[in-house]
Motif scaffolding. Structure first.
Motif, PDB file in Angstrom:
ATOM      1  N   ASP A 108      -3.821  12.358 -22.395  1.00  0.00           N
ATOM      2  CA  ASP A 108      -3.932  11.811 -21.039  1.00  0.00           C
ATOM      3  C   ASP A 108      -3.195  10.580 -20.983  1.00  0.00           C
ATOM      4  OD1 ASP A 108      -5.020  11.134 -18.792  1.00  0.00           O
ATOM      5  OD2 ASP A 108      -7.245  10.527 -19.555  1.00  0.00           O
ATOM      6  N   ALA A 109      -2.455  10.784 -19.703  1.00  0.00           N
ATOM      7  CA  ALA A 109      -1.484   9.618 -19.489  1.00  0.00           C
ATOM      8  C   ALA A 109      -2.215   8.372 -18.694  1.00  0.00           C
ATOM      9  CB  ALA A 109      -0.465  10.146 -18.763  1.00  0.00           C
ATOM     10  N   SER A 110      -3.624   8.658 -18.892  1.00  0.00           N
ATOM     11  CA  SER A 110      -4.312   7.452 -17.769  1.00  0.00           C
ATOM     12  C   SER A 110      -4.236   6.097 -18.307  1.00  0.00           C
ATOM     13  CB  SER A 110      -5.871   7.722 -17.991  1.00  0.00           C
ATOM     14  OG  SER A 110      -6.385   7.684 -19.276  1.00  0.00           O
ATOM     15  N   LYS A 111      -3.867   6.021 -19.559  1.00  0.00           N
ATOM     16  CA  LYS A 111      -3.817   4.498 -20.288  1.00  0.00           C
ATOM     17  C   LYS A 111      -2.340   4.041 -19.369  1.00  0.00           C
ATOM     18  CE  LYS A 111      -6.495   4.706 -24.160  1.00  0.00           C
ATOM     19  NZ  LYS A 111      -6.531   4.455 -25.746  1.00  0.00           N
ATOM     20  N   ALA A 112      -1.402   4.715 -19.532  1.00  0.00           N
ATOM     21  CA  ALA A 112       0.154   4.219 -19.175  1.00  0.00           C
ATOM     22  C   ALA A 112      -0.195   4.264 -17.671  1.00  0.00           C
ATOM     23  CB  ALA A 112       1.093   5.566 -19.371  1.00  0.00           C
ATOM     24  N   ARG A 113      -0.906   5.062 -16.955  1.00  0.00           N
ATOM     25  CA  ARG A 113      -1.223   4.987 -15.426  1.00  0.00           C
ATOM     26  C   ARG A 113      -1.700   3.801 -15.084  1.00  0.00           C
ATOM     27  NH1 ARG A 113      -3.459   6.876 -10.732  1.00  0.00           N
ATOM     28  NH2 ARG A 113      -2.222   8.278  -9.316  1.00  0.00           N
ATOM     29  N   ASP A 114      -2.837   3.488 -15.755  1.00  0.00           N
ATOM     30  CA  ASP A 114      -3.662   2.190 -15.728  1.00  0.00           C
ATOM     31  C   ASP A 114      -2.530   0.844 -15.897  1.00  0.00           C
ATOM     32  OD1 ASP A 114      -5.893   3.478 -15.108  1.00  0.00           O
ATOM     33  OD2 ASP A 114      -6.558   3.269 -16.957  1.00  0.00           O
ATOM     34  N   LYS A 115      -1.579   1.173 -16.997  1.00  0.00           N
ATOM     35  CA  LYS A 115      -0.739  -0.026 -17.118  1.00  0.00           C
ATOM     36  C   LYS A 115       0.242   0.007 -16.104  1.00  0.00           C
ATOM     37  CE  LYS A 115       1.448  -3.086 -19.882  1.00  0.00           C
ATOM     38  NZ  LYS A 115       2.683  -3.435 -19.166  1.00  0.00           N
ATOM     39  N   LEU A 116       0.609   1.102 -15.453  1.00  0.00           N
ATOM     40  CA  LEU A 116       1.508   0.849 -14.320  1.00  0.00           C
ATOM     41  C   LEU A 116       0.946   0.204 -13.274  1.00  0.00           C
ATOM     42  CD1 LEU A 116       4.471   1.660 -12.776  1.00  0.00           C
ATOM     43  CD2 LEU A 116       3.064   3.972 -12.543  1.00  0.00           C
ATOM     44  N   ARG A 117      -0.383   0.732 -12.868  1.00  0.00           N
ATOM     45  CA  ARG A 117      -0.889  -0.030 -11.697  1.00  0.00           C
ATOM     46  C   ARG A 117      -1.067  -1.658 -12.006  1.00  0.00           C
ATOM     47  NH1 ARG A 117      -3.611   2.050  -7.687  1.00  0.00           N
ATOM     48  NH2 ARG A 117      -3.566   4.408  -8.270  1.00  0.00           N
ATOM     49  N   ARG A 118      -1.679  -1.851 -13.262  1.00  0.00           N
ATOM     50  CA  ARG A 118      -1.635  -3.327 -13.523  1.00  0.00           C
ATOM     51  C   ARG A 118      -0.317  -4.162 -13.343  1.00  0.00           C
ATOM     52  NH1 ARG A 118      -4.549  -1.525 -17.776  1.00  0.00           N
ATOM     53  NH2 ARG A 118      -2.665  -2.153 -19.252  1.00  0.00           N
ATOM     54  N   ASP A 119       0.848  -3.462 -13.620  1.00  0.00           N
ATOM     55  CA  ASP A 119       2.330  -4.187 -13.388  1.00  0.00           C
ATOM     56  C   ASP A 119       2.475  -4.193 -12.071  1.00  0.00           C
ATOM     57  OD1 ASP A 119       2.414  -3.876 -16.226  1.00  0.00           O
ATOM     58  OD2 ASP A 119       3.475  -2.430 -16.397  1.00  0.00           O
ATOM     59  N   ILE A 120       2.110  -3.233 -11.302  1.00  0.00           N
ATOM     60  CA  ILE A 120       2.417  -2.955  -9.700  1.00  0.00           C
ATOM     61  C   ILE A 120       1.683  -4.292  -9.153  1.00  0.00           C
ATOM     62  CG2 ILE A 120       1.994  -1.653  -7.768  1.00  0.00           C
ATOM     63  CD1 ILE A 120       2.960   0.721  -9.077  1.00  0.00           C
ATOM     64  N   HIS A 162       0.890  -1.025   0.015  1.00  0.00           N
ATOM     65  CA  HIS A 162       0.050  -0.069   0.129  1.00  0.00           C
ATOM     66  C   HIS A 162       0.851   1.162   0.070  1.00  0.00           C
ATOM     67  CE1 HIS A 162      -2.548   3.209   1.823  1.00  0.00           C
ATOM     68  NE2 HIS A 162      -3.458   2.759   1.021  1.00  0.00           N
ATOM     69  N   ASP A 163       1.633   1.307   0.775  1.00  0.00           N
ATOM     70  CA  ASP A 163       2.888   2.362   0.949  1.00  0.00           C
ATOM     71  C   ASP A 163       3.481   2.513  -0.257  1.00  0.00           C
ATOM     72  OD1 ASP A 163       1.519   2.866   3.745  1.00  0.00           O
ATOM     73  OD2 ASP A 163       3.326   2.166   4.618  1.00  0.00           O
ATOM     74  N   CYS A 164       4.148   1.600  -0.877  1.00  0.00           N
ATOM     75  CA  CYS A 164       4.961   1.792  -1.894  1.00  0.00           C
ATOM     76  C   CYS A 164       4.148   2.030  -3.347  1.00  0.00           C
ATOM     77  CB  CYS A 164       5.697   0.320  -2.203  1.00  0.00           C
ATOM     78  SG  CYS A 164       6.885   0.122  -1.072  1.00  0.00           S
ATOM     79  N   THR A 165       2.883   1.467  -3.266  1.00  0.00           N
ATOM     80  CA  THR A 165       2.000   1.912  -4.187  1.00  0.00           C
ATOM     81  C   THR A 165       1.711   3.373  -4.381  1.00  0.00           C
ATOM     82  OG1 THR A 165       1.263  -0.463  -4.510  1.00  0.00           O
ATOM     83  CG2 THR A 165      -0.317   1.380  -5.597  1.00  0.00           C
ATOM     84  N   ARG A 166       1.282   3.802  -3.293  1.00  0.00           N
ATOM     85  CA  ARG A 166       0.915   5.173  -3.137  1.00  0.00           C
ATOM     86  C   ARG A 166       1.967   6.328  -3.701  1.00  0.00           C
ATOM     87  NH1 ARG A 166      -0.725   7.124   2.760  1.00  0.00           N
ATOM     88  NH2 ARG A 166       1.539   6.733   2.984  1.00  0.00           N
ATOM     89  N   SER A 167       3.143   6.210  -3.025  1.00  0.00           N
ATOM     90  CA  SER A 167       4.535   7.065  -3.257  1.00  0.00           C
ATOM     91  C   SER A 167       4.774   6.778  -4.791  1.00  0.00           C
ATOM     92  CB  SER A 167       5.583   6.439  -2.307  1.00  0.00           C
ATOM     93  OG  SER A 167       6.233   5.060  -2.572  1.00  0.00           O
TER      94      SER A 167
END
Length: 694
Positions: A426-438, A401-406
């Motif tokens: 909009d960088a939302s697709k890259a952001r979503d991809k990062l969240r999926r990778d995390i 949780h902490d690492c994801t938030r930072s």
């Protein structure tokens, strides 16, 4: 071409546009260098009315003039242009064929209208040459032609005014004020009479035209006075052109576009189309703005700054990427704005948007590459941060949780750095991809950590259970499986307690948590079952070992000496066989459920002389044990009987050897007694010997 004025025929008398001649003219007079700083002065009027002569005296051009000695005939055919000498900014004079050309016959009206419309569309100042004695007359005063000009104009709307300068030739004694009043009344009458669109029903003439009037004396009769008046008119025109008063405010066609514009206008006129000045302006603006935009895009594409930046991004991230790209785009967009400022505002804006869109299309792959760098870097930061947090002992869920938030905050900051001001990407697709990778990495690490925990506690259970269970199999007691069950429950309870505490940091859902705890308990049972099955794979060896252990050693594990004649070998043999039989009953089946069974009683009653009331007589004839499932059966009753018979055979020698040793020792003792007993009796007597022995 004249060296100074460079007079050139622009349109031939057959209506053919002299494209090459115009290009050569523009190159010679360097017209393309003037930008918007230029003016066009055209003249219309009857044939043989001195139009060419007037232009030559006004602007020092060299148009061909009529030779009075050769007879009165047409001199100007088609449309000619020349550069006005000594007037700044650059001014182009346009000499038109006469509007009452007797040599054209029936074609005069058509060509007159076409040439007049061409002059109106291209000129800033239109000189209307008119004889003084024709003022008030219908045809000679060009009234039909003016009606045509006004009528066509009313199908247009342009905010730019055109100057109509009436030049009265061979002025008589009639006052100029009187002549000017008549002209203005005629013009107003023509204006009021032409049909107008509803939007301009009440629009005054002054909205479209600046009307001015001047008069000149006869060139042939009063040449000096004519030249003086022309000089005054030249100064007046020079001042007007320089100050932009008579000439309209030119904001649509630059000198570099003059050739294209003139060709387009003449083509439209020749095809009998209504002359649409605003549409023409849009066309010119479209063409030129396209050219400017294409040139800027081409320069951007080959720009060293852009190529270097793009190449660098392909291999590594670039700090300040967004600002650098925005600066590069701004530079070329600003150049476009400066060069296209004179064109139609709507067209200019639309082409700017297209240029911006194409430029952003060029930049977009590099922008995506930068987002990829940021995403990869952020993902690496998450991996390192998670590993460090776990090493510090922080719970797995809290660490994630902490690492994801930072890391998401770090990614958002990175996106701000690469944001391009001209875009709304909009960088939302890259952001979503990062969240999926995390999430995927966190799930992978969680799976690995849970596997490590399971492996650790399984190993711990194996170590805790292996040796004690093995010892219970080696030396079975009265309730061996009860002892194994207690050992299993105790070890499982401790392991599950510690395992549950370790799992708390993962914040697992209840079903997953319960399943993992049950799996660990099952693993403990599997350890015991595995050891039971391994023991059952070599039952005869274990039985022989157990028999030998009891038969050859006493309760204190001291080896037995068979020379002692007082040992009851058969009793010891019986104890050893019962001990082996108990081991066989332990190995015969897995009994972790705690359910009672009769395996030991069946074996005792069937294979020894021990009587057990509950055991059936033919119990060992079956392949299964009563009350025991097939999967928990390790050694069937039939096989137990077979093993027992082999054990008796294999241990019979051991028993026989022990008995033989004991009997041999007994015989040796009798022989020894005979050797020393007889002499002793002879000396001491029987009573004495008995006392010693006693």
């Amino acid at each position: 071409m004249d060296e100074d004025s460079c007079s050139t025929q622009l349109i031939y008398d057959d209506g053919i546009f002299n494209v090459s001649g115009l290009e050569s003219f523009m190159k010679t007079v360097k017209l393309s260098e003037c930008g918007l700083s230029y003016a066009v002065v055209a003249i219309i009027g009857p044939e043989i009315s001195g139009k060419s002569t007037l232009l030559n005296h006004l602007f020092h051009t060299n148009f061909r003039e009529m030779d009075a000695l050769s007879g009165r005939s047409q001199t100007t055919k088609g449309i000619w242009i020349a550069k006005c000498v000594g007037i700044e900014p650059c001014t182009i004079a346009m000499d038109l064929e006469g509007t009452a050309d007797t040599e054209r016959g029936e074609d005069v009206t058509a060509f007159a209208k076409q040439s007049a419309l061409f002059a109106l569309a291209t000129a800033d100042i239109l000189l209307i040459n008119i004889w003084c004695h024709d003022i008030g007359r219908e045809q000679a005063a060009n009234k039909p032609l003016l009606r045509t000009i006004f009528q066509v104009l009313m199908s247009l709307f342009s905010p730019h005014k055109t100057t109509l300068l009436f030049v009265i030739r061979d002025k008589t004694k009639t006052p100029l004020e009187h002549l000017e009043r008549i002209l203005r009344e005629d013009i107003q009458e023509i204006w009021d009479a032409v049909s107008k669109p509803e939007a301009h029903m009440d629009t005054p003439l002054s909205e479209f035209f600046i009307v001015d009037v001047t008069a000149l004396s006869s060139y042939e009769e009063k040449e000096e006075q004519f030249k003086e008046q022309v000089a005054q008119l030249r100064r007046r025109l020079f001042h007007s052109i320089d100050q932009g008063r008579l000439a309209r405010d030119r904001r649509d066609v630059t000198t570099s576009d003059f050739s294209f514009s003139a060709q387009h206008i003449w083509k439209a006129i020749r095809e009998n189309k209504d002359l649409d000045l605003p549409a023409h302006k849009v066309i010119i603006s479209t063409v030129r703005c396209d050219e400017i935009a294409d040139e800027k895009l081409s320069r951007l594409t080959s720009s060293e700054d852009w190529l270097t930046l793009n190449a660098t991004v392909q291999s590594r991230p670039v700090s300040g990427f967004g600002k650098k790209v925005s600066f590069i785009l701004d530079a070329y967009l600003s150049e476009y704005d400066m060069e296209a400022i004179c064109f139609d505002e709507d067209v200019r804006a639309a082409k700017r948007r297209q240029l911006e869109s194409k430029a952003l299309h060029l930049v977009h792959p590099t922008y995506q590459a930068m987002l990829g760098h940021i995403r990869s870097k952020t993902l690496d930061s998450f991996k390192n941060g998670l590993e460090l947090s776990l090493k510090k002992g922080t719970g797995f869920a809290a660490s994630v949780h902490d690492c994801t938030r930072s890391c998401m905050l770090e990614f958002d900051q990175g996106c701000s750095d690469v944001a391009i001001r001209q875009s709304d990407w909009d960088a939302s697709k890259a952001r979503d991809k990062l969240r999926r990778d995390i999430k995927a990495h966190a799930a992978s690490v969680r799976s690995a950590k849970l596997s490590e925990l399971v492996a650790y506690y399984e190993k711990q259970l194996t170590e805790v259970l292996a040796e004690p269970v093995e010892s219970l199999f080696d030396v079975p007691g009265q309730d061996t499986w009860g002892s194994i069950r207690k050992l299993l429950d105790d070890a499982t309870g401790v392991a599950v307690s510690e395992f549950s505490t370790a799992l708390a940091g993962f914040e697992l859902d209840q079903p997953t948590f319960g399943n993992m705890v049950r799996t660990l308990g099952d693993r403990a049972k599997n350890v015991v079952e595995k050891m039971s099955r391994e023991a059952a794979r070599s039952p005869l060896i274990r039985l022989k070992h157990r028999f030998s252990k009891v038969f050859l050693h006493d309760n204190d594990s001291v080896p037995r000496v068979w020379v002692d004649g007082y040992k009851d070998i058969r009793a010891i043999e019986k104890d050893a066989r019962i001990a082996a039989l108990r081991l066989l009953s332990v190995m015969a089946a897995i009994r972790l459920d705690g359910e009672p069974d009769e395996i030991e009683n069946v074996l005792l009653s069937s294979l020894t002389d021990v009587t057990v009331a509950s055991a059936p007589a033919d119990a060992l004839a079956s392949r299964t044990w009563e009350g025991v499932s097939p999967e928990n059966t390790l050694i069937s009753p039939v096989k137990c009987k077979s093993l027992w018979m082999r054990l008796l055979t294999d241990t019979e020698f051991m028993v026989t050897h022990a008995i033989s040793a004991q009997e041999e020792r007994r015989r040796d003792n009798i022989h020894l007694l005979a050797c020393w007993g007889i002499p002793l009796i002879a000396v001491l007597g029987a009573k004495g010997v008995m006392r010693i022995l006693k």
